[in-house]
Design an enzyme around this catalytic site. Structure first.
Site, PDB file in Angstrom:
ATOM      1  N   LYS A 156     -18.915 -10.919   6.783  1.00 27.24           N
ATOM      2  CA  LYS A 156     -18.157 -10.474   5.620  1.00 27.24           C
ATOM      3  C   LYS A 156     -18.622  -9.156   5.023  1.00 27.24           C
ATOM      4  O   LYS A 156     -19.802  -8.875   4.932  1.00 27.24           O
ATOM      5  CB  LYS A 156     -18.236 -11.552   4.514  1.00 27.24           C
ATOM      6  CG  LYS A 156     -17.448 -12.815   4.832  1.00 27.24           C
ATOM      7  CD  LYS A 156     -15.948 -12.586   4.873  1.00 27.24           C
ATOM      8  CE  LYS A 156     -15.348 -12.435   3.515  1.00 27.24           C
ATOM      9  NZ  LYS A 156     -15.083 -13.665   2.818  1.00 27.24           N
TER      10      LYS A 156
ATOM     11  N   HIS B 105       8.082  -4.848  -3.380  1.00 30.27           N
ATOM     12  CA  HIS B 105       7.908  -6.297  -3.165  1.00 30.27           C
ATOM     13  C   HIS B 105       6.808  -6.596  -2.144  1.00 30.27           C
ATOM     14  O   HIS B 105       6.865  -7.612  -1.454  1.00 30.27           O
ATOM     15  CB  HIS B 105       9.213  -6.964  -2.698  1.00 30.27           C
ATOM     16  CG  HIS B 105      10.412  -6.566  -3.490  1.00 30.27           C
ATOM     17  ND1 HIS B 105      10.801  -7.235  -4.632  1.00 30.27           N
ATOM     18  CD2 HIS B 105      11.286  -5.542  -3.346  1.00 30.27           C
ATOM     19  CE1 HIS B 105      11.885  -6.637  -5.137  1.00 30.27           C
ATOM     20  NE2 HIS B 105      12.191  -5.603  -4.377  1.00 30.27           N
TER      21      HIS B 105
END
Ligand code: ARG
Length: 455
Positions: A282, A155
């Site tokens: 980035k 999960h």
């Protein structure tokens, strides 16, 4: 003038010409078309259907065409309807009547089926080779990380500790299945449709076994209608490629997560990352995002093929010309993805320290705490409950299980002794998971050995 123009009194409308033509995409099968024609011509000669002199001329002529296409002396003429017509017309231009005899006991229906099979046989082999290379790189990385502890997830929540090598070997298992599926698909593709002719075979005394051997196929198709209308092999290949892409997309998704500041489990090489046009900080994992995205495209190709064949009456229908762009796209896409992903993984840096830090958080040794009690005679359900309560205490007091004082452990159960700290130590937790297929160093080594044997 069309090769089939005999029964027509008018030229084809220009708009129909370009709509009908497949040359722009089937021209990539020129080598396979020529290979199929050579085998067919040799057989016609051996069976006495055409003369040996004609066979010689045809073979020489086709060799010349092949060479001229390869060195770009001969370019594809967009007026031709397809690669089959283009090559036959060119051959006839070069050798005259012998060229016109090549199509005896053959139709474009069985011709295109054999061409596509021959083309895909080469492609499947290339894909298998690339998948093998990817498996090798993953195994190399797994070997380097058979002792790198990381949190295993369910999960997307930290669950139990594993080795990063174990995680990578899960992908090796998937890719080994992909390889097996593709190898089986390869064998099923090697069934010869040539000799089915238009749909109903021929009155000429042809020798299909000879053509089968000449082209390296395993079998001759048993039914001429099926021979010209079967595209199972392309659908099967698209489906095998879709499954492999699904595996690549899952790996890609994980790489995207692992590259984020939230995880920082790996760092991609600069050569395999991209920047932003506005945000100077980035470093983006574009390659893996593209693999994720392209997976959808390949599923689309599979759906195109399935839908194209749905409810299609026997035997050949022109709908089937639409098979090529779809299967070519699937094949091109997975090859492109593999070619980029292999060096991307090879050059990535594994940030072992960050994985270890993440493993220390999230109580991923809580199962081992329960197992500790169980091994001392506490029924598992009770042990589970006690361990859960201790986790609750840790959350309230901002501590890890390793930091809980002995007196606190004792408050929850008298059974706890000093050796509990050894039992919940992450290294112990992983390495005690020696069950077959488990994450311990020993087990990862065994998985690597087995995978290498399979290769
Ligand atoms: N270009 C065609 C295809 O790809 C070749 C077969 C055409 N056969 C025909 N009878 N029109 O399917």
């Amino acid at each position: 003038m069309k090769l089939w123009a005999g029964r027509f009194t008018k030229d084809t409308d220009e708009r129909v010409n370009s709509f009908n033509s497949s040359l722009s995409f089937d021209c990539r099968m020129y080598k396979h078309d020529i290979k199929g024609s050579m085998a067919h011509a040799k057989m016609l000669g051996k069976c006495g259907i055409i003369s040996n002199e004609d066979v010689e001329l045809i073979l020489k002529g086709l060799e010349g065409i092949l060479a001229d296409i390869e060195n770009q002396k001969l370019t594809f003429d967009n007026d031709a309807e397809d690669i089959h017509m283009f090559i036959e017309a060119e051959l006839t231009k070069r050798i005259g009547d012998a060229g016109k005899r090549l199509h005896t006991a053959r139709s474009r229906n069985d011709q295109v089926a054999v061409d596509l099979r021959l083309y895909l046989i080469d492609e499947i082999k290339e894909i298998i080779e690339l998948i093998t290379e990817l498996i090798e790189v993953l195994i190399k990385k797994a070997e380097e990380n058979k002792e790198t502890i990381m949190p295993g997830y369910t999960h997307l929540q930290r669950a139990q500790p594993i080795m990063f090598g174990h995680h990578l070997m899960a992908y090796v298992s998937m890719l080994l299945r992909d390889k097996e599926r593709l190898s089986q698909c390869l064998e099923r593709t090697k069934v010869l449709p040539l000799g089915s002719c238009a749909l109903a075979g021929t009155t000429y005394p042809i020798d299909r076994q000879m053509v089968k051997d000449e082209l390296g196929f395993n079998n001759v198709c048993a039914n001429s209608l099926d021979g010209v209308s079967d595209r199972d092999f392309a659908i099967e290949l698209a489906s095998d490629i879709s499954i492999a892409m699904m595996h690549l997309s899952r790996f890609s998704e994980e790489v995207v997560l692992w590259c984020s500041w939230e995880f920082k489990f790996i760092e991609l090489d600069d050569g395999f990352s991209t920047g932003s046009s506005i945000m100077p900080q980035k470093k983006n994992p574009d390659i893996t995002e593209l693999v994720r995205g392209k997976t959808g495209r390949v599923y689309g190709d599979l759906m195109t093929l399935l839908t194209m064949m749905k409810s299609l009456s026997l035997a050949y229908n022109k709908d089937m010309q639409e098979d090529k762009e779809a299967i070519f796209d699937a094949v091109d896409t997975i090859k492109e993805c593999l070619i980029t992903v292999i060096p991307m993984i090879d050059t990535m840096t594994v940030l072992k320290g960050n994985m270890r830090k993440a493993a220390a958080k999230g109580f991923i040794n809580a199962t081992d705490l329960a197992d500790y009690l169980t091994k001392k005679g506490v029924p598992f359900r009770d042990a589970y409950k006690i361990s859960g309560s201790i986790v609750g205490w840790c959350v309230l007091n901002d501590k890890t299980l390793e930091e809980v004082p002995m007196e606190v452990y004792k408050e929850y159960s008298e059974i706890f002794e000093e050796d509990v700290f050894d039992a919940i130590n992450l290294e112990t937790c992983v390495n005690m998971r020696k069950s077959e297929g488990g994450p311990s160093k020993e087990s990862v080594e065994k998985q690597i050995k087995l995978a290498k044997e399979k290769l």
